[in-house]
Design a protein around this motif. Structure first.
Motif, PDB file in Angstrom:
ATOM      1  N   LEU A 228       9.137  -1.594  -2.572  1.00  0.00           N
ATOM      2  CA  LEU A 228       8.412  -0.451  -3.107  1.00  0.00           C
ATOM      3  C   LEU A 228       9.358   0.694  -3.435  1.00  0.00           C
ATOM      4  O   LEU A 228      10.352   0.901  -2.733  1.00  0.00           O
ATOM      5  N   CYS A 230       9.054   4.833  -3.923  1.00  0.00           N
ATOM      6  CA  CYS A 230       8.129   5.946  -3.678  1.00  0.00           C
ATOM      7  C   CYS A 230       8.768   7.262  -4.085  1.00  0.00           C
ATOM      8  O   CYS A 230       9.989   7.411  -4.064  1.00  0.00           O
ATOM      9  N   ILE A 273      -1.654  -0.177  -1.698  1.00  0.00           N
ATOM     10  CA  ILE A 273      -0.668   0.366  -2.638  1.00  0.00           C
ATOM     11  C   ILE A 273      -1.355   1.159  -3.748  1.00  0.00           C
ATOM     12  O   ILE A 273      -0.910   2.254  -4.128  1.00  0.00           O
ATOM     13  N   VAL A 280       3.594   5.614  -5.654  1.00  0.00           N
ATOM     14  CA  VAL A 280       4.226   4.387  -5.158  1.00  0.00           C
ATOM     15  C   VAL A 280       4.204   3.327  -6.249  1.00  0.00           C
ATOM     16  O   VAL A 280       3.172   3.096  -6.884  1.00  0.00           O
ATOM     17  N   THR A 281       5.348   2.672  -6.466  1.00  0.00           N
ATOM     18  CA  THR A 281       5.467   1.609  -7.469  1.00  0.00           C
ATOM     19  C   THR A 281       6.027   0.350  -6.819  1.00  0.00           C
ATOM     20  O   THR A 281       6.999   0.417  -6.061  1.00  0.00           O
ATOM     21  N   VAL A 282       5.400  -0.806  -7.102  1.00  0.00           N
ATOM     22  CA  VAL A 282       5.917  -2.087  -6.609  1.00  0.00           C
ATOM     23  C   VAL A 282       6.993  -2.584  -7.571  1.00  0.00           C
ATOM     24  O   VAL A 282       6.776  -2.647  -8.784  1.00  0.00           O
TER      25      VAL A 282
END
Length: 306
Positions: A228, A230, A273, A280-282
């Motif tokens: 992740l 953030c 998520i 937040v990015t996966v």
């Protein structure tokens, strides 16, 4: 000393010794100067009470407190339990601290405000706990939110698990011998049979839930590395309250913080998520990135139709 104050003492002793070893005098000084002792108007703390508290702390929280070696009379926590047990003990300790604060001060409603949403189904908790401990067959009606059907179930109850303020029964469904989870909030007409089940179900649930986030689809997905990215602001919150026990901070810049996890990429985790929005990015794995992108696109499409 007040009879209902013992759990508060345990919490304070553990807190003090987790920071550094301390002599009896140092412990006594710390306790008597704490807000808790001052609020309860307690003026003394004997060595005999400390010794009794040490025995009780061992029994309740599996924490061994000892004196240092010869010539050093400081007390210290000898060792921590394994992570899973420690997590349970920490939650138990936190619950005791809150309940003691409420018991000592009946006027708490003027200062302490609980979440208005309350979980349902907890009235079944002790009956199920009894059934698990005594290997009793359990029957109930279970409602499925997805297909809106109520079905009769007969199960061998094995464990109870909390996930996002909801409780779930983990059990073997006798119909197909499969391990399933049932939300306590969807259970009705619960009946604990007088008969015991004889089958031996050898599940190591500590290991089973080690890489879990929630309780869904654990048998259908293998745990994998999840990365992740953030914002720095959100990263501080995630650092102070980790999403999962496998969480590792891998990189930090002036504007972003990166975390790595090893867990099942379940729908529950994706929902968690998504709750952080753009903060937040996966980054990995690609399958989870694609699932989130699809979900966001479908959400956007639903708004464009309004």
């Amino acid at each position: 000393m007040k009879k209902d104050f013992y759990l508060t003492r345990y919490a304070l002793i553990i807190k003090r010794l987790e920071s550094s070893p301390a002599t009896y005098s140092q412990l006594e000084d710390y306790l008597l100067n704490s807000f808790e002792f001052q609020d309860a108007d307690i003026k003394s703390y004997s060595i005999r009470t400390l010794q009794r508290d040490i025995r009780e702390i061992l029994g309740l929280f599996n924490l061994s407190i000892h004196n240092k070696k010869k010539g050093d009379n400081r007390y210290y926590i000898e060792s921590r339990p394994i992570m899973e047990v420690d997590e349970y003990n920490q939650k138990l300790l936190e619950s005791f601290q809150v309940s003691n604060a409420l018991n000592l001060h009946p006027d708490f409603s003027n200062f302490i405000f609980f979440e208005s949403r309350k979980p349902t189904g907890v009235e079944h908790f002790y009956d199920l706990f009894f059934a698990i401990r005594n290997k009793r067959v359990v029957t109930f009606e279970h409602y499925n939110y997805k297909n809106k059907l109520m079905t009769s179930r007969k199960v061998h109850p094995l464990a109870l698990k909390e996930s996002k303020d909801r409780w779930y029964l983990i059990a073997i469904d006798t119909k197909d011998k499969a391990l399933k989870s049932f939300g306590l909030d969807r259970i009705n007409y619960l009946d604990v049979d007088k008969n015991k089940f004889r089958e031996k179900h050898n599940f190591n649930f500590r290991e089973h839930f080690k890489n879990a986030f929630g309780v869904m689809n654990l048998s259908e997905q293998k745990p994998q590395k999840i990365v992740l990215k953030c914002t720095k602001h959100q990263g501080e919150y995630i650092k102070s309250f980790p999403l999962h026990q496998s969480q590792k901070e891998t990189k930090e810049t002036l504007e972003e913080t990166f975390f790595e996890f090893f867990l099942h990429p379940t729908y529950d985790f994706m929902q968690e998520i998504l709750s952080y929005g753009k903060e937040v990015t996966v980054l990995e794995p690609k399958t989870l990135v694609d699932d989130i992108r699809t979900h966001l696109q479908e959400s956007l499409n639903s708004y464009s139709e309004l």
